[in-house]
Design a protein around this motif. Structure first.
Motif, PDB file in Angstrom:
ATOM      1  N   VAL A  63       0.831  -1.202   0.000  1.00 32.81           N
ATOM      2  CA  VAL A  63       0.000   0.000   0.000  1.00 32.81           C
ATOM      3  C   VAL A  63       0.870   1.258   0.000  1.00 32.81           C
ATOM      4  CG1 VAL A  63      -1.642   1.338   1.369  1.00 32.81           C
ATOM      5  CG2 VAL A  63      -2.001  -1.118   1.037  1.00 32.81           C
ATOM      6  N   VAL A  64       1.902   1.276   0.860  1.00 34.23           N
ATOM      7  CA  VAL A  64       2.774   2.463   0.924  1.00 34.23           C
ATOM      8  C   VAL A  64       3.487   2.684  -0.405  1.00 34.23           C
ATOM      9  CG1 VAL A  64       4.819   3.428   2.032  1.00 34.23           C
ATOM     10  CG2 VAL A  64       3.055   2.311   3.421  1.00 34.23           C
ATOM     11  N   LEU A  65       4.025   1.635  -0.987  1.00 35.67           N
ATOM     12  CA  LEU A  65       4.753   1.793  -2.245  1.00 35.67           C
ATOM     13  C   LEU A  65       3.826   2.165  -3.383  1.00 35.67           C
ATOM     14  CD1 LEU A  65       7.333  -1.147  -2.055  1.00 35.67           C
ATOM     15  CD2 LEU A  65       7.644   1.268  -1.478  1.00 35.67           C
ATOM     16  N   VAL A  66       2.601   1.653  -3.364  1.00 34.19           N
ATOM     17  CA  VAL A  66       1.634   2.020  -4.412  1.00 34.19           C
ATOM     18  C   VAL A  66       1.318   3.512  -4.332  1.00 34.19           C
ATOM     19  CG1 VAL A  66      -0.797   1.787  -5.060  1.00 34.19           C
ATOM     20  CG2 VAL A  66       0.614  -0.244  -4.814  1.00 34.19           C
ATOM     21  N   VAL A  67       1.090   3.999  -3.116  1.00 39.55           N
ATOM     22  CA  VAL A  67       0.777   5.425  -2.951  1.00 39.55           C
ATOM     23  C   VAL A  67       1.954   6.289  -3.390  1.00 39.55           C
ATOM     24  CG1 VAL A  67       0.256   7.218  -1.258  1.00 39.55           C
ATOM     25  CG2 VAL A  67      -0.903   4.988  -1.126  1.00 39.55           C
ATOM     26  N   LEU A  68       3.184   5.898  -3.005  1.00 40.74           N
ATOM     27  CA  LEU A  68       4.364   6.686  -3.390  1.00 40.74           C
ATOM     28  C   LEU A  68       4.622   6.629  -4.887  1.00 40.74           C
ATOM     29  CD1 LEU A  68       6.825   5.786  -0.482  1.00 40.74           C
ATOM     30  CD2 LEU A  68       5.525   7.904  -0.802  1.00 40.74           C
ATOM     31  N   SER A  69       4.243   5.510  -5.530  1.00 41.21           N
ATOM     32  CA  SER A  69       4.475   5.404  -6.975  1.00 41.21           C
ATOM     33  C   SER A  69       3.627   6.386  -7.770  1.00 41.21           C
ATOM     34  CB  SER A  69       4.185   3.980  -7.449  1.00 41.21           C
ATOM     35  OG  SER A  69       2.799   3.685  -7.339  1.00 41.21           O
ATOM     36  N   GLY A  70       2.574   6.915  -7.139  1.00 43.66           N
ATOM     37  CA  GLY A  70       1.743   7.892  -7.845  1.00 43.66           C
ATOM     38  C   GLY A  70       2.444   9.220  -8.056  1.00 43.66           C
TER      39      GLY A  70
END
Length: 396
Positions: A86-93
């Motif tokens: 979840v954290v990496l998905v949000v940062l990938s935005g």
């Protein structure tokens, strides 16, 4: 109050796990370095020649540190796959440097968690992909096409992880089935051994109990009457010798049955009932046989009737020595076959010594009749004697 559930023991990393984790970390770091080395490129294509060069130094350094921390977090992707993904998905935005680590975390999530969880995070990744396409527009590719390309990459990674997840579940299911099948086979083997032991015990009791009871009766009579005449001693000794010889013959037959294939050696039938009654009558039991049935009795039914009479006569010698005994066999096809053994009160004193195995013969007889779909009844009579009756099906 229920006790707290103890935590599961932590799984130690194997050499293979260390190698895979190191490879994933280096792959994610390499992807970020590739983006840094070519700042005009995004994971989906060129984003403009000066887009990343115009970032402030502090923001570029912060982005690189956050991306490196995201790559390092992959070492814990097995124990905390949901949070890391979840954290990496949000940062990938907002950052292209972390896209490689995000794809690896998304794959690990699909492998180690149920599809419902991984598909939920996949939906969040689709939103982050749209945000990234909006923040870093490609001047040569339409926004919608760039977004669809990102969704295709996310879907491929998630689908691959789900395939691995279902394959592992299938392997675990097959392994559990194999374990259960092995346990069931072991249980069936134990039950079969138990049934065989019970059958052997019944056969030994029925075959040897009859002969040994005659030995016990006459040996006890000699001990109880030391003043017996020489003719009575000789007669009892002859019966003992003959019974011992027959007991040895029966024992050899039982051992032969255990060693030979089932049904290879002959078994007693209803035709041998007269000889059984005659032997009992010769030792002073005064047994009368009455047969009132029509047609040929099936072999299995006749063998069971023989065992019923044999056990009943053995009990008469043990508990009612010298009693008059009546054996009656009656029936017809379609009605069933009934065998009744009735004896009066004992007319001779019981030989000294305990009676071994009291009640075990009737238990084994009840089991034998149950296997033949029959019934067994027994109990005392009004005249102080004993009655044993058995019914067996006789097909028409």
């Amino acid at each position: 109050m229920n006790a707290a559930t103890p935590p599961e023991p932590r799984r130690r990393r194997s050499a293979r796990d260390w190698a895979v984790d190191l490879a994933m970390f280096l792959l994610a770091v390499g992807f970020g370095l590739m983006v840094i080395a070519d700042p005009g490129q995004s994971p989906h294509g060129p984003i403009g020649p000066d887009a990343r060069r115009d970032l402030p130094l502090w923001l570029a350094v912060t982005e690189q540190l956050v991306a490196f921390a995201g790559c390092a977090a992959l070492w814990w992707r097995r124990s905390r796959p949901v949070g890391i993904a979840v954290v990496l998905v949000v940062l990938s935005g907002v950052s292209a440097l972390i896209a490689g680590a995000m794809l690896i975390a998304l794959f690990s999530l699909a492998v180690h968690r149920p599809p419902k969880v991984s598909l939920s995070v996949f939906g969040l990744a689709v939103g982050a992909s749209f945000l990234h396409s909006a923040l870093w527009p490609d001047p040569f590719v339409p926004l919608f096409v760039d977004f669809l390309l990102g969704v295709a990459i996310l879907g491929t990674v998630t689908g691959w992880g789900l395939t691995v997840h279902h394959r592992r579940k299938l392997v675990e299911s097959l392994r559990d089935r194999a374990v259960h099948a092995e346990a069931e086979a072991r249980l069936r083997a134990e039950q079969a051994q138990h049934q065989v032991r019970e059958a052997i015990a019944r056969e030994i009791h029925d075959v040897l109990g009859h002969r040994l009871s005659m030995l016990s009766v006459h040996a006890g009579a000699l001990e109880y009457r030391p003043d017996a005449s020489s003719e009575e001693v000789a007669r009892s000794a002859s019966v003992i010798r003959e019974s011992a010889h027959q007991a040895l013959q029966d024992l050899r037959e039982v051992i032969g049955v255990l060693r030979a294939p089932v049904g290879e050696l002959p078994q007693p039938t209803l035709a041998d009932l007269e000889q059984l009654v005659e032997e009992a009558d010769h030792v002073g039991a005064r047994v009368e046989l009455v047969r009132d049935h029509e047609g040929t009795v099936p072999e299995r039914v006749g063998r069971t009737v023989y065992r019923v009479v044999q056990e009943a006569l053995t009990n008469v010698r043990k508990h009612a020595a010298g009693a008059d005994t009546l054996v009656r066999v009656a029936g017809a096809p379609g009605e069933g076959l009934t065998v009744e053994v009735r004896n009066g009160p004992a007319s001779a004193p019981r030989p000294p010594g305990p009676v071994d195995g009291a009640g075990q013969g009737l238990v084994g007889l009840a089991e034998r009749l149950s296997l033949a779909s029959g019934r067994l009844e027994y109990g005392p009579t009004d005249g102080g004697g004993w009655r044993l009756s058995a019914w067996l099906p006789w097909p028409a």
